[in-house]
Design a protein around this motif. Structure first.
Motif, PDB file in Angstrom:
ATOM      1  N   ASN A  57       1.248  -1.400  -0.333  1.00  0.00           N
ATOM      2  CA  ASN A  57       0.110   0.356  -0.140  1.00  0.00           C
ATOM      3  C   ASN A  57       0.951   1.134  -0.089  1.00  0.00           C
ATOM      4  N   LEU A  60       2.275   1.182  -2.742  1.00  0.00           N
ATOM      5  CA  LEU A  60       1.815   2.566  -3.942  1.00  0.00           C
ATOM      6  C   LEU A  60       1.689   3.641  -4.031  1.00  0.00           C
ATOM      7  N   ILE A  83       2.354  -3.167 -10.018  1.00  0.00           N
ATOM      8  CA  ILE A  83       1.138  -3.199  -8.657  1.00  0.00           C
ATOM      9  C   ILE A  83       0.146  -3.078  -8.654  1.00  0.00           C
ATOM     10  N   TYR A  84      -0.744  -2.421 -10.141  1.00  0.00           N
ATOM     11  CA  TYR A  84      -2.348  -2.213 -10.483  1.00  0.00           C
ATOM     12  C   TYR A  84      -2.628  -3.302 -10.628  1.00  0.00           C
ATOM     13  N   SER A  86      -1.238  -6.508  -9.884  1.00  0.00           N
ATOM     14  CA  SER A  86      -1.253  -7.483  -9.246  1.00  0.00           C
ATOM     15  C   SER A  86      -2.776  -7.390  -8.703  1.00  0.00           C
ATOM     16  N   CYS A  87      -3.807  -5.838  -8.259  1.00  0.00           N
ATOM     17  CA  CYS A  87      -4.239  -5.572  -7.686  1.00  0.00           C
ATOM     18  C   CYS A  87      -5.672  -6.015  -8.229  1.00  0.00           C
ATOM     19  N   ASN A  88      -5.406  -6.216  -9.962  1.00  0.00           N
ATOM     20  CA  ASN A  88      -7.025  -5.948 -10.725  1.00  0.00           C
ATOM     21  C   ASN A  88      -7.694  -4.998 -11.162  1.00  0.00           C
ATOM     22  N   GLU A  89      -7.050  -3.865 -11.264  1.00  0.00           N
ATOM     23  CA  GLU A  89      -7.129  -2.513 -11.589  1.00  0.00           C
ATOM     24  C   GLU A  89      -6.525  -2.500 -12.307  1.00  0.00           C
TER      25      GLU A  89
END
Length: 119
Positions: A57, A60, A83-84, A86-89
């Motif tokens: 977090n 990010l 990172i996005y 991996s966060c499904n964004e």
């Protein structure tokens, strides 16, 4: 003179980071950011440090701040996109991957992950 000291401290922190001495790198970078909050490289490096410590977090947030500066490296965009992703964004990931590509970053990992974001 100030720019030299800034670059020296960032260089030292980067050496500690590459030696996996995250606590010393983090301490130096936190001090740098207190004095120079608009340093894209210091924010980017601190993101890598805290990310390696497992604080995704904070990593990010720091990368989002780093890429808001015009002198940010294309690698920061790639790492932010990762990172996005991996966060499904996926949409956000695709946008920052495009920026990394536009800035000249050409790696297999970038193009692979960009393809994942598009899929």
């Amino acid at each position: 003179m100030v720019a030299n000291r800034l670059q020296e401290n960032i260089g030292l922190a980067e050496q500690y980071f590459l030696q996996n001495n995250f606590s010393l790198a983090k301490s130096i970078l936190e001090d740098v950011i207190k004095e120079y909050p608009d340093s894209p490289r210091a924010n980017e490096l601190l993101a890598y440090v805290v990310g390696n410590e497992g604080d995704l977090n904070n990593a990010l947030s720091l990368l989002e701040k780093a890429v808001s500066f015009k002198d940010c490296s294309p690698t920061a965009f790639y790492e932010l996109g990762s990172i996005y992703l991996s966060c499904n964004e996926d949409e956000k990931a695709g946008q920052v991957f495009q920026k990394a590509i536009a800035l000249g970053l050409k790696t297999f990992g970038l193009h692979f992950e960009y393809g994942q974001a598009l899929a």
